[in-house]
Write an enzyme that holds these catalytic residues in place. Structure first.
Site, PDB file in Angstrom:
ATOM      1  N   CYS A   1     101.529 -30.904  -7.749  1.00 10.69           N
ATOM      2  CA  CYS A   1     100.135 -31.018  -7.313  1.00 10.69           C
ATOM      3  C   CYS A   1      99.991 -30.757  -5.823  1.00 10.69           C
ATOM      4  O   CYS A   1      99.163 -29.966  -5.392  1.00 10.69           O
ATOM      5  CB  CYS A   1      99.585 -32.403  -7.673  1.00 10.69           C
ATOM      6  SG  CYS A   1      97.970 -32.722  -6.961  1.00 10.69           S
TER       7      CYS A   1
ATOM      8  N   CYS B   1      97.506 -28.196  -7.357  1.00 12.43           N
ATOM      9  CA  CYS B   1      96.105 -28.549  -7.094  1.00 12.43           C
ATOM     10  C   CYS B   1      95.690 -28.420  -5.632  1.00 12.43           C
ATOM     11  O   CYS B   1      94.647 -27.845  -5.323  1.00 12.43           O
ATOM     12  CB  CYS B   1      95.839 -29.991  -7.510  1.00 12.43           C
ATOM     13  SG  CYS B   1      96.727 -30.536  -8.960  1.00 12.43           S
TER      14      CYS B   1
ATOM     15  N   LYS C   1      96.020 -24.886  -4.029  1.00 10.16           N
ATOM     16  CA  LYS C   1      95.063 -24.073  -4.807  1.00 10.16           C
ATOM     17  C   LYS C   1      93.641 -24.327  -4.322  1.00 10.16           C
ATOM     18  O   LYS C   1      92.868 -23.395  -4.073  1.00 10.16           O
ATOM     19  CB  LYS C   1      95.235 -24.412  -6.288  1.00 10.16           C
ATOM     20  CG  LYS C   1      94.341 -23.728  -7.287  1.00 10.16           C
ATOM     21  CD  LYS C   1      92.990 -24.361  -7.494  1.00 10.16           C
ATOM     22  CE  LYS C   1      92.963 -25.801  -7.853  1.00 10.16           C
ATOM     23  NZ  LYS C   1      93.387 -26.136  -9.197  1.00 10.16           N
TER      24      LYS C   1
ATOM     25  N   TYR D   1      93.748 -22.575 -17.267  1.00 12.61           N
ATOM     26  CA  TYR D   1      93.320 -23.023 -15.936  1.00 12.61           C
ATOM     27  C   TYR D   1      93.869 -22.116 -14.817  1.00 12.61           C
ATOM     28  O   TYR D   1      93.124 -21.655 -13.962  1.00 12.61           O
ATOM     29  CB  TYR D   1      93.891 -24.412 -15.642  1.00 12.61           C
ATOM     30  CG  TYR D   1      93.250 -25.601 -16.286  1.00 12.61           C
ATOM     31  CD1 TYR D   1      92.307 -26.348 -15.597  1.00 12.61           C
ATOM     32  CD2 TYR D   1      93.631 -26.027 -17.550  1.00 12.61           C
ATOM     33  CE1 TYR D   1      91.761 -27.504 -16.148  1.00 12.61           C
ATOM     34  CE2 TYR D   1      93.093 -27.173 -18.108  1.00 12.61           C
ATOM     35  CZ  TYR D   1      92.152 -27.906 -17.410  1.00 12.61           C
ATOM     36  OH  TYR D   1      91.616 -29.038 -17.952  1.00 12.61           O
TER      37      TYR D   1
ATOM     38  N   GLU E   1      91.661 -19.657 -12.502  1.00  6.05           N
ATOM     39  CA  GLU E   1      91.448 -20.079 -11.108  1.00  6.05           C
ATOM     40  C   GLU E   1      91.988 -19.032 -10.134  1.00  6.05           C
ATOM     41  O   GLU E   1      91.315 -18.667  -9.159  1.00  6.05           O
ATOM     42  CB  GLU E   1      92.119 -21.429 -10.859  1.00  6.05           C
ATOM     43  CG  GLU E   1      91.405 -22.557 -11.594  1.00  6.05           C
ATOM     44  CD  GLU E   1      92.003 -23.940 -11.349  1.00  6.05           C
ATOM     45  OE1 GLU E   1      91.329 -24.930 -11.653  1.00  6.05           O
ATOM     46  OE2 GLU E   1      93.150 -24.030 -10.865  1.00  6.05           O
TER      47      GLU E   1
ATOM     48  N   HIS F   1      65.855 -34.778  -6.739  1.00  7.83           N
ATOM     49  CA  HIS F   1      65.164 -33.502  -6.568  1.00  7.83           C
ATOM     50  C   HIS F   1      65.212 -33.051  -5.113  1.00  7.83           C
ATOM     51  O   HIS F   1      65.063 -33.877  -4.218  1.00  7.83           O
ATOM     52  CB  HIS F   1      63.702 -33.682  -6.995  1.00  7.83           C
ATOM     53  CG  HIS F   1      62.932 -32.407  -6.967  1.00  7.83           C
ATOM     54  ND1 HIS F   1      63.141 -31.388  -7.864  1.00  7.83           N
ATOM     55  CD2 HIS F   1      61.958 -31.978  -6.125  1.00  7.83           C
ATOM     56  CE1 HIS F   1      62.317 -30.391  -7.581  1.00  7.83           C
ATOM     57  NE2 HIS F   1      61.596 -30.726  -6.533  1.00  7.83           N
TER      58      HIS F   1
ATOM     59  N   GLU G   1      69.673 -32.173 -11.614  1.00  6.39           N
ATOM     60  CA  GLU G   1      68.529 -32.877 -12.204  1.00  6.39           C
ATOM     61  C   GLU G   1      68.221 -32.354 -13.608  1.00  6.39           C
ATOM     62  O   GLU G   1      67.615 -33.052 -14.422  1.00  6.39           O
ATOM     63  CB  GLU G   1      67.296 -32.828 -11.303  1.00  6.39           C
ATOM     64  CG  GLU G   1      66.672 -31.477 -11.130  1.00  6.39           C
ATOM     65  CD  GLU G   1      65.509 -31.517 -10.123  1.00  6.39           C
ATOM     66  OE1 GLU G   1      64.547 -32.250 -10.363  1.00  6.39           O
ATOM     67  OE2 GLU G   1      65.578 -30.807  -9.094  1.00  6.39           O
TER      68      GLU G   1
HETATM   69  P1  NDP Z   1      97.164 -23.527 -19.944  1.00  2.40           P
HETATM   70  O1  NDP Z   1      97.799 -24.250 -21.051  1.00  2.40           O
HETATM   71  O2  NDP Z   1      95.865 -23.990 -19.395  1.00  2.40           O
HETATM   72  O3  NDP Z   1      96.979 -21.999 -20.327  1.00  2.40           O
HETATM   73  C1  NDP Z   1      98.058 -21.228 -20.773  1.00  2.40           C
HETATM   74  C2  NDP Z   1      97.518 -19.872 -21.123  1.00  2.40           C
HETATM   75  O4  NDP Z   1      98.607 -19.011 -21.415  1.00  2.40           O
HETATM   76  C3  NDP Z   1      96.620 -19.902 -22.347  1.00  2.40           C
HETATM   77  O5  NDP Z   1      95.555 -19.018 -22.145  1.00  2.40           O
HETATM   78  C4  NDP Z   1      97.546 -19.433 -23.448  1.00  2.40           C
HETATM   79  O6  NDP Z   1      96.879 -18.778 -24.479  1.00  2.40           O
HETATM   80  C5  NDP Z   1      98.390 -18.428 -22.686  1.00  2.40           C
HETATM   81  N1  NDP Z   1      99.687 -18.219 -23.334  1.00  2.40           N
HETATM   82  C6  NDP Z   1     100.571 -19.161 -23.731  1.00  2.40           C
HETATM   83  N2  NDP Z   1     101.657 -18.590 -24.278  1.00  2.40           N
HETATM   84  C7  NDP Z   1     101.447 -17.255 -24.236  1.00  2.40           C
HETATM   85  C8  NDP Z   1     102.201 -16.137 -24.651  1.00  2.40           C
HETATM   86  N3  NDP Z   1     103.381 -16.286 -25.228  1.00  2.40           N
HETATM   87  N4  NDP Z   1     101.683 -14.904 -24.449  1.00  2.40           N
HETATM   88  C9  NDP Z   1     100.488 -14.747 -23.859  1.00  2.40           C
HETATM   89  N5  NDP Z   1      99.721 -15.785 -23.438  1.00  2.40           N
HETATM   90  C10 NDP Z   1     100.204 -17.020 -23.619  1.00  2.40           C
HETATM   91  O7  NDP Z   1      98.317 -23.446 -18.826  1.00  2.40           O
HETATM   92  P2  NDP Z   1      98.269 -23.053 -17.298  1.00  2.40           P
HETATM   93  O8  NDP Z   1      99.589 -22.419 -17.059  1.00  2.40           O
HETATM   94  O9  NDP Z   1      97.043 -22.314 -16.939  1.00  2.40           O
HETATM   95  O10 NDP Z   1      98.215 -24.478 -16.612  1.00  2.40           O
HETATM   96  C11 NDP Z   1      99.172 -25.472 -16.945  1.00  2.40           C
HETATM   97  C12 NDP Z   1      98.533 -26.832 -16.966  1.00  2.40           C
HETATM   98  O11 NDP Z   1      98.312 -27.249 -15.643  1.00  2.40           O
HETATM   99  C13 NDP Z   1      97.166 -26.878 -17.634  1.00  2.40           C
HETATM  100  O12 NDP Z   1      97.257 -27.138 -18.996  1.00  2.40           O
HETATM  101  C14 NDP Z   1      96.468 -27.975 -16.916  1.00  2.40           C
HETATM  102  O13 NDP Z   1      96.705 -29.161 -17.618  1.00  2.40           O
HETATM  103  C15 NDP Z   1      97.140 -28.015 -15.558  1.00  2.40           C
HETATM  104  N6  NDP Z   1      96.241 -27.451 -14.533  1.00  2.40           N
HETATM  105  C16 NDP Z   1      95.087 -28.103 -14.252  1.00  2.40           C
HETATM  106  C17 NDP Z   1      94.229 -27.609 -13.305  1.00  2.40           C
HETATM  107  C18 NDP Z   1      92.964 -28.336 -13.023  1.00  2.40           C
HETATM  108  O14 NDP Z   1      92.849 -29.494 -13.387  1.00  2.40           O
HETATM  109  N7  NDP Z   1      91.986 -27.690 -12.412  1.00  2.40           N
HETATM  110  C19 NDP Z   1      94.520 -26.388 -12.564  1.00  2.40           C
HETATM  111  C20 NDP Z   1      95.749 -25.762 -12.964  1.00  2.40           C
HETATM  112  C21 NDP Z   1      96.566 -26.290 -13.908  1.00  2.40           C
HETATM  113  P3  NDP Z   1      96.256 -19.560 -25.733  1.00  2.40           P
HETATM  114  O15 NDP Z   1      95.067 -20.294 -25.228  1.00  2.40           O
HETATM  115  O16 NDP Z   1      95.916 -18.462 -26.669  1.00  2.40           O
HETATM  116  O17 NDP Z   1      97.328 -20.471 -26.249  1.00  2.40           O
END
Ligand code: NDP
Length: 465
Positions: free
Chosen positions: A45, A50, A53, A182, A186, A441, A446
């Site tokens: 983080c 986080c 980022k 995410y 982002e 407002h 709102e």
């Molecule tokens: P996520 O789980 O959010 O997203 C992973 C993405 O990768 C999904 O779109 C998934 O597709 C895709 N994916 C997974 N496996 C494959 C594959 N073999 N081939 C192609 N695409 C694939 O993970 P992130 O890496 O974005 O983030 C990790 C975690 O970190 C998040 O789950 C979140 O909990 C945390 N995070 C939170 C943030 C916040 O609170 N703002 C910011 C950044 C991270 P599909 O959906 O089809 O499975």
């Protein structure tokens, strides 16, 4: 061995959000606490997640802010952006925060070690840099996660991950980002805002699976307006290295892209490799996550685990909460289970998504009748800026009890809104509570208390108008 015969009452492996919180709070009860971190205190983080980022999100907003200023009478000269200034300033702030994390543990009476640590037995931990084994009455594993890579993707080694993006020496002119979660969303918004030509490639039908469909579609549309190419339904099939150092990415529809960088954002996996879990009797699931009970206890008597190394909800505040519950249970004689219900969350896209509770699709599976309140509008700031950017707000209500079961916003301050909406939903607010709340407002928020008639209803899973 009696408890006092151990070197520590608690030894924590991993100095991230969960580990440091547990170490600090346990130490403040008078417990003898040690914590080991192999990289930098603060964990994902603070060091490469986080916090850096969000600083980059702020940086990327200025581009549009300068453009929007004209409608309000401001003339801003030619704006230029210097990547190395942003990275250096960000690194300075991260260094400051890292110092605070260490200081917090030490100030509470704990000991910090800069070393990789591995379990060496049911109550012992090996500190590799010190070549020493310490014993502890309780051990907490809080080693977090690491970016997944696409095993078997030809040329996958030429791709970077979110660990690398914070340290690139030069801003990429172009980037292809793989994933639709995410991190992918982002960073697509951050880099496009900073001027990088950005392509996001996602395997599914629409980005951000698991979020409400109206917000997924709304954000996709807004990203496209900002010049981000969002390619859904495709995956990379290979990444090649061009003679000028760029990457040649081939997609499943055979198209090729030449880009400065290819970035994988395809999820994160738990960091359990080589941790010696088996020597302590700690079982892991097929996914590699450590199995825990409702009190974060593993299958071993003296070992607990919190945060992303377990398969619960991979968010910083959740890891911290799990750590606090562990300390409450084990060091304050107050058994406390972590509460994973109704976790508000934000995607720091542009505009941001703020969300709490069930999506319409999820709610339709739980409730016979839903009232759905949906609005889409141009926020006031854009009446003068002239920017074509829409805000979306959606409230999902259980028709029988009138309880609000989900609220989803796509708006410039969506993350901030999610926090207060989280309080309302956690308190069990009904739509009538929303209705009798006075509007602030003029704000965009709102709208959340002035949508009096449902936009439509959903009965037995089917939309009825
Ligand atoms: P996520 O789980 O959010 O997203 C992973 C993405 O990768 C999904 O779109 C998934 O597709 C895709 N994916 C997974 N496996 C494959 C594959 N073999 N081939 C192609 N695409 C694939 O993970 P992130 O890496 O974005 O983030 C990790 C975690 O970190 C998040 O789950 C979140 O909990 C945390 N995070 C939170 C943030 C916040 O609170 N703002 C910011 C950044 C991270 P599909 O959906 O089809 O499975």
């Amino acid at each position: 061995m009696s408890v006092s015969e151990f070197d520590y009452d608690l030894f924590v492996i991993g100095g991230g959000s969960g580990g440091v919180r547990a170490a600090r709070v346990a130490a403040s009860t008078g417990a003898r606490v040690g914590v080991a971190e192999q990289y930098r205190y603060g964990g994902t983080c603070v060091i490469r997640g986080c916090v850096p980022k969000k600083l980059m999100v702020y940086a990327s907003h200025f581009h549009e802010a300068f453009e929007d200023a004209a409608g309000f009478g401001w003339q801003v000269g030619e704006a230029t952006f210097d990547w190395s200034t942003l990275i250096a300033n960000k690194d300075r702030e991260i260094g400051r925060l890292e110092g605070l994390y260490r200081k917090g543990v030490v100030g509470a009476g704990g000991e910090v070690f800069d070393t990789r640590a591995e379990l060496a037995g049911p109550n012992s931990v090996r500190l590799l840099a010190q070549d020493r084994v310490v014993t502890a009455a309780r051990i907490l594993v809080a080693t977090g996660g690491t970016p997944s890579r696409l095993a078997g993707l030809p040329g996958g080694e030429h791709a970077i991950t979110s660990d690398d993006i914070f340290h690139l020496e030069r801003q990429p002119d172009s980037i292809a980002i793989f994933g639709g979660g995410y991190i992918a969303v982002e960073f697509a918004c951050i880099l496009a805002g900073l001027g990088t030509k950005t392509t996001l490639v996602y395997r599914g039908e629409e980005i951000l699976r698991g979020f409400d469909n109206d917000l997924r579609a709304g954000l996709h549309r807004e990203m496209a307006k900002k010049g981000i190419e969002v390619v859904c339904g495709h995956t990379p099939t290979s990444i090649g290295l061009l003679s000028d150092g760029r990457r040649e990415v081939t997609l499943s529809d055979a198209r090729t892209l030449a880009v400065d960088h290819a970035m994988l954002a395809v999820g994160r996996r738990p960091q359990t490799d080589g941790l010696g879990l088996e020597t302590a009797g700690v079982e892991v699931a097929a996914s590699g996550h450590i199995k825990v009970d409702e009190f974060s206890k593993t299958t071993a008597d003296a070992v607990w685990a919190v945060g992303d190394v377990t398969d619960r909800v991979a968010l910083t505040p959740v890891a911290i909460h799990e750590a606090m519950c562990f300390v409450e249970t084990e060091f304050k004689s107050n058994p406390t289970r972590p509460d994973h219900e109704l976790i508000p969350t934000a995607v720091f896209s542009q505009p941001q998504i703020g969300t709490v509770g069930l999506t319409e699709a999820q709610a339709a599976e739980h409730y016979a009748e839903l009232e759905v309140y949906l609005t889409e509008f141009s926020p006031m700031v854009h009446t003068l800026s002239g920017r074509d950017e829409k805000t979306v707000m959606k409230i999902i209500v259980d028709g029988a009890s009138r309880r609000v079961v989900g609220v989803h916003v796509l708006s410039p301050d969506g993350g901030e809104l999610a926090q207060t909406l989280g309080i309302a939903l956690k308190s069990g607010a009904t739509k009538d509570d929303f209705d009798r709340t006075m509007a602030v407002h003029p704000t965009a928020a709102e709208e959340l208390v002035t949508m009096y008639a449902p936009s439509y209803r959903v009965r037995d899973g089917k939309r009825v108008d």
